[in-house]
Design an enzyme around this catalytic site. Structure first.
Site, PDB file in Angstrom:
ATOM      1  N   ARG A   1     -78.849  97.338   4.599  1.00 56.78           N
ATOM      2  CA  ARG A   1     -78.430  96.555   3.432  1.00 56.78           C
ATOM      3  C   ARG A   1     -78.547  97.426   2.190  1.00 56.78           C
ATOM      4  NH1 ARG A   1     -81.954  91.280   2.480  1.00 56.78           N
ATOM      5  NH2 ARG A   1     -80.417  89.938   3.468  1.00 56.78           N
TER       6      ARG A   1
ATOM      7  N   LYS B   1     -58.135  99.562 -11.903  1.00 62.55           N
ATOM      8  CA  LYS B   1     -59.540  99.237 -12.124  1.00 62.55           C
ATOM      9  C   LYS B   1     -59.847  98.821 -13.548  1.00 62.55           C
ATOM     10  CE  LYS B   1     -62.239  99.432  -9.424  1.00 62.55           C
ATOM     11  NZ  LYS B   1     -62.688  98.417  -8.453  1.00 62.55           N
TER      12      LYS B   1
ATOM     13  N   ARG C   1     -72.464  79.622 -15.041  1.00 64.61           N
ATOM     14  CA  ARG C   1     -72.495  79.505 -13.576  1.00 64.61           C
ATOM     15  C   ARG C   1     -71.263  80.125 -12.918  1.00 64.61           C
ATOM     16  NH1 ARG C   1     -74.751  75.441 -15.972  1.00 64.61           N
ATOM     17  NH2 ARG C   1     -72.820  74.284 -16.271  1.00 64.61           N
TER      18      ARG C   1
ATOM     19  N   CYS D   1     -68.122  98.144   5.607  1.00 65.70           N
ATOM     20  CA  CYS D   1     -68.781  96.832   5.622  1.00 65.70           C
ATOM     21  C   CYS D   1     -67.842  95.705   5.209  1.00 65.70           C
ATOM     22  CB  CYS D   1     -70.017  96.854   4.730  1.00 65.70           C
ATOM     23  SG  CYS D   1     -71.353  97.874   5.388  1.00 65.70           S
TER      24      CYS D   1
ATOM     25  N   ASP E   1     -77.606 112.910  16.917  1.00 66.74           N
ATOM     26  CA  ASP E   1     -76.200 112.775  16.573  1.00 66.74           C
ATOM     27  C   ASP E   1     -75.370 113.676  17.480  1.00 66.74           C
ATOM     28  OD1 ASP E   1     -74.648 111.532  13.959  1.00 66.74           O
ATOM     29  OD2 ASP E   1     -73.623 113.298  14.746  1.00 66.74           O
TER      30      ASP E   1
ATOM     31  N   LYS F   1     -75.908  89.386   8.004  1.00 70.54           N
ATOM     32  CA  LYS F   1     -75.253  90.560   7.404  1.00 70.54           C
ATOM     33  C   LYS F   1     -73.763  90.307   7.216  1.00 70.54           C
ATOM     34  CE  LYS F   1     -74.401  94.621   5.872  1.00 70.54           C
ATOM     35  NZ  LYS F   1     -74.578  95.862   6.624  1.00 70.54           N
TER      36      LYS F   1
ATOM     37  N   GLY G   1     -62.486  98.430   0.592  1.00 68.06           N
ATOM     38  CA  GLY G   1     -62.699  99.470   1.588  1.00 68.06           C
ATOM     39  C   GLY G   1     -64.136  99.558   2.028  1.00 68.06           C
TER      40      GLY G   1
ATOM     41  N   HIS H   1     -69.152  81.713 -18.762  1.00 62.84           N
ATOM     42  CA  HIS H   1     -69.696  80.444 -18.288  1.00 62.84           C
ATOM     43  C   HIS H   1     -70.993  80.744 -17.540  1.00 62.84           C
ATOM     44  CE1 HIS H   1     -70.235  76.773 -15.977  1.00 62.84           C
ATOM     45  NE2 HIS H   1     -69.280  76.186 -16.696  1.00 62.84           N
TER      46      HIS H   1
END
Length: 431
Positions: A177, A428, A269, A283, A48, A229, A280, A267
């Site tokens: 991931r 939220k 489905r 990714c 790094d 991804k 934010g 529901h």
């Protein structure tokens, strides 16, 4: 054919011994991954550019908030299998996990990947594996490989159509991931996509990741791995955009959007995600733009979802304006700056952007920031006369209005009786 078989056997003999991995980038993904690799038996050098962080890491001190990381880091350092360095080293495999910001045109900014490639190139002797983990648009791994081989014309890329030799380099894309806050578990248990540019590159990368990953290792090529991804995160972005759009409609109709979504999700489905102040992190807030830049003509839905989520902070700010009325002399408590709950990661955080916008708009309003996962205000807020970092109780007690942006556990456990008589904007739905 015999020479080809001999070379493959020599490669297998070399890889059967404990490989030395140079992990480039010790941030939110790199440090946990490098530590897990070392504790799974690999010899790992973490590289790094931040010398202060490198020194801390070598003392066994964590540089990010990640449950379980500190204990595992100390174990890795004490074992001798992990060391951090600011200098690139010779290794059997190189894994690159550096930032991939986007440009103004929403294409990938290659500067960090190219910088890593330029540091690796002089170390190569042949028979090494170079893996890009950084989330990238399709063909980025090929661009990285091209840069390395331009710097080292004495070397060549592996090919499924030609035999390997001592000057062959293998390239792959293996996207991370993991969920920040649960990285130490998910690094080991999640399935991983292994996208080699050739079948041998895929085999070599699979061997590295099999050393610590208990999930299924899914072979493909590098371009498909890159797109996979982006597809995962774009799917979530579109779903969140649907929830955020519902929140705007529900507000107009005086409907509780969280009750609405809970009812709809009964529901069998239907599985709508939760709305919030925006999207934010490095990714979900970034990756969809890479698809849009790769094919603008056919990515209309993805682009629209991105615009909806990017515009949600403006709606939140307007709600604060309504709540404060005349802001002169008022006090506002802003709860949360991170991009998701219970971490310290502020990258691409809508909460941070909202706080900065409010501080700029309301210079005569005292703004108390509450972020339990940081000790100091970020540079964008530090030094502003109207902004201070406070404890939750102190901030709420003196506030005329309370803006809840991130559902940290401390906020969920807060006594809502203390909010009586105050204007509350809960983005939220936890109160």
């Amino acid at each position: 054919m015999l020479e080809h078989d001999h070379n493959r056997q020599r490669v297998e003999d070399k890889m059967s011994s404990t490989p030395h991995v140079a992990f480039v980038g010790l941030g939110y993904i790199g440090l946990p991954t490098a530590v897990v690799m070392a504790n799974s038996g690999l010899q790992v050098t973490g590289v790094d550019v931040n010398a202060i962080n490198v020194d801390k890491i070598n003392r066994g001190e964590v540089t990010i908030v990640e449950p379980g990381l500190e204990d595992e880091l100390k174990k890795a350092v004490e074992s001798g299998r992990f060391i951090a360095s600011t200098e690139q080293t010779k290794a059997d495999a190189y894994i690159i996990a550096v930032p991939t910001p986007f440009t103004e045109g929403h294409d990938v900014d290659m500067k960090f990947i190219y910088s890593a490639a330029e540091a690796i190139a002089p170390q190569l002797e042949g028979n090494e594996l170079v893996v890009l983990e950084s989330t990238s648009p399709p063909l980025t791994t090929q661009k990285m490989a091209k840069r390395i081989l331009e710097l080292r014309p004495d070397l060549k890329a592996d090919s499924d159509d030609a035999p390997a030799d001592d000057k062959t380099i293998y390239f792959a894309h293996c996207p991370e991931r993991i969920l920040p806050g649960n990285a130490m578990t998910e690094l080991r248990t999640n399935d991983r996509i292994i996208g080699g540019q050739t079948s041998e590159a895929t085999r070599r990368a699979t061997e590295i990741y099999a050393s610590f990953c208990e999930g299924e290792l899914l072979p493909t090529n590098d371009v498909t791995a890159e797109m996979a991804k982006l597809t995962e995160n774009s799917f979530r972005d579109v779903n969140i955009a649907f929830a955020n759009e519902l929140s705007l409609i529900a507000d107009k109709l005086d409907i509780d959007v969280w009750e609405l979504i809970e009812l709809a999700n009964h529901h069998p489905r239907v599985n709508i995600l939760q709305p919030g102040p925006g999207v934010g992190g490095h990714c979900i807030a970034v990756d969809p733009w890479f698809i849009v830049s790769s094919d603008p003509e056919n990515s209309k839905l993805i682009k629209t979802a991105r615009n909806i989520n990017d515009d949600k902070p403006n709606w939140v700010i307007n709600k604060v304006v309504e709540a404060l009325g005349e802001p002169e002399g008022k006090k506002l408590a802003v709860l949360g700056l991170a991009f998701k709950p219970d971490i310290d990661d502020l990258r691409e955080s809508p909460a941070l952007n909202i706080a900065c916008d409010l501080a700029d708009r309301f210079k005569n309003t005292a703004i108390s920031i509450v972020e339990p996962n940081i000790d100091l205000l970020p540079d964008r807020l530090a030094g502003l006369d109207n902004v201070e970092l406070h404890s939750l109780d102190t901030a709420v007690e003196s506030a005329d209005a309370v803006l809840m942006l991130v559902d940290h556990k401390e906020f969920k456990e807060f006594d809502v009786e203390k909010l009586k008589g105050k204007k509350v904007i809960d983005t939220k739905g936890i109160w």
